[in-house]
Scaffold this motif. Structure first.
Motif, short mmCIF file in Angstrom:
data_model
loop_
_atom_site.label_atom_id
_atom_site.label_comp_id
_atom_site.label_asym_id
_atom_site.label_seq_id
_atom_site.Cartn_x
_atom_site.Cartn_y
_atom_site.Cartn_z
N ILE A 167 0.87 -1.18 0.00
CA ILE A 167 0.00 0.00 0.00
C ILE A 167 0.91 1.23 0.00
O ILE A 167 1.92 1.24 0.71
CB ILE A 167 -0.92 -0.01 1.24
CG1 ILE A 167 -2.00 -1.08 1.07
CG2 ILE A 167 -1.56 1.34 1.50
CD1 ILE A 167 -2.86 -1.29 2.26
N PRO A 168 0.58 2.27 -0.77
CA PRO A 168 1.43 3.47 -0.78
C PRO A 168 1.63 4.04 0.63
O PRO A 168 0.67 4.17 1.40
CB PRO A 168 0.64 4.46 -1.64
CG PRO A 168 -0.22 3.61 -2.50
CD PRO A 168 -0.54 2.40 -1.70
N GLY A 169 2.87 4.31 0.98
CA GLY A 169 3.18 4.87 2.31
C GLY A 169 3.40 3.82 3.38
O GLY A 169 3.78 4.14 4.49
N SER A 170 3.16 2.54 3.04
CA SER A 170 3.35 1.47 4.02
C SER A 170 4.77 0.94 3.92
O SER A 170 5.30 0.75 2.83
CB SER A 170 2.37 0.33 3.75
OG SER A 170 2.75 -0.82 4.48
N HIS A 171 5.38 0.70 5.08
CA HIS A 171 6.73 0.14 5.09
C HIS A 171 6.74 -1.27 5.67
O HIS A 171 7.77 -1.74 6.15
CB HIS A 171 7.67 1.05 5.88
CG HIS A 171 7.85 2.39 5.24
ND1 HIS A 171 8.59 2.58 4.11
CD2 HIS A 171 7.33 3.61 5.54
CE1 HIS A 171 8.55 3.86 3.75
NE2 HIS A 171 7.78 4.51 4.61
N SER A 172 5.57 -1.92 5.66
CA SER A 172 5.49 -3.28 6.19
C SER A 172 6.28 -4.23 5.30
O SER A 172 6.26 -4.12 4.08
CB SER A 172 4.03 -3.73 6.26
OG SER A 172 3.30 -2.87 7.08
N LYS A 173 6.92 -5.19 5.95
CA LYS A 173 7.75 -6.14 5.23
C LYS A 173 6.86 -7.29 4.72
O LYS A 173 6.13 -7.89 5.50
CB LYS A 173 8.80 -6.68 6.20
CG LYS A 173 9.89 -7.51 5.59
CD LYS A 173 10.91 -7.87 6.65
CE LYS A 173 12.04 -8.71 6.09
NZ LYS A 173 13.02 -9.05 7.14
N PRO A 174 6.88 -7.58 3.41
CA PRO A 174 6.05 -8.67 2.91
C PRO A 174 6.67 -10.03 3.20
O PRO A 174 7.89 -10.15 3.34
CB PRO A 174 6.00 -8.40 1.41
CG PRO A 174 7.26 -7.68 1.12
CD PRO A 174 7.63 -6.91 2.35
N TYR A 175 5.81 -11.04 3.34
CA TYR A 175 6.30 -12.42 3.46
C TYR A 175 6.54 -12.92 2.04
O TYR A 175 5.62 -13.35 1.35
CB TYR A 175 5.26 -13.29 4.15
CG TYR A 175 5.14 -13.05 5.63
CD1 TYR A 175 6.13 -13.48 6.52
CD2 TYR A 175 4.03 -12.39 6.16
CE1 TYR A 175 6.01 -13.27 7.88
CE2 TYR A 175 3.91 -12.18 7.51
CZ TYR A 175 4.90 -12.63 8.38
OH TYR A 175 4.79 -12.41 9.72
#
Length: 197
Positions: A167-175
């Motif tokens: 998502i734009p602005g998200s810095h979550s790390k994907p699995y």
């Protein structure tokens, strides 16, 4: 109606059906570790019989799950103890770990639930002390000359994945299975993204 009249007389049991009406705090540790149980017994006594808030806080933290007792490295420990009195004891209800990036460990007095082997060796070699909580209870039963510390909860690997990646602005790390070209990379019309003319 009869039911309404009945409820008006009886009232409604808000807790029926097992609804949680308050935030629940542990009153004992879930762990079956006998040594932890002994520490809880000791600090329950101290929390009850002394007026020190320190003992109540330590007891509450002894109840906590492992996620809520994050480790603290020797380097962070040294940073937090800078400028403190030399007699002060750093108290961590958790594990003290080593940090290879720190070349010299200062003289520290530390009380913790456990130490990694290298962290213990480095603290002792620097002329410091590694104490257990029962030793601390004898030395300062009201928590005098202590600095209560805890590690960062947000530094777990799992926390990096919280939120929605992509998502734009998200810095979550994907699995992601791999970091290759074919795995969750933008597929624009360029050679680096596998586009062939």
């Amino acid at each position: 109606t009869g039911l309404r009249a009945y409820l008006a007389v009886m009232g409604i049991d808000l807790k029926a059906g097992g609804r949680k009406t308050k935030g629940f705090q542990r009153t004992a540790p879930k762990s079956s570790n006998v040594y932890l149980a002994l520490l809880v017994k000791l600090y329950r006594f101290l929390a009850r019989r002394t007026d020190a808030k320190f003992n109540k806080t330590v007891l509450k933290r002894l109840y906590m799950s492992k996620v809520n007792r994050p480790p603290l490295s020797v380097s962070k420990l040294a940073k937090f103890m800078e400028g403190k009195n030399a007699e002060d004891v750093a108290v961590i209800v958790g594990t003290v770990t080593d940090d290879v990036r720190m070349l010299e460990v200062p003289k520290l007095r530390v009380c913790a639930l456990r130490f990694t082997n290298t962290a213990r060796a480095r603290i002792v070699n620097a002329g410091g002390e590694c104490l257990t909580f029962d030793q601390l209870a004898l030395r300062s039963p009201k928590g005098e000359n202590t600095v209560l510390l805890r590690g960062p909860k947000s530094h777990r690997e799992a926390v990096k994945h919280f939120g929605a990646p992509g998502i734009p602005g998200s810095h979550s790390k994907p699995y992601v299975r791999a970091k290759g070209r074919k795995f969750e990379k933008g597929r624009g019309k360029r050679r680096s993204r596998g586009f062939k003319v």
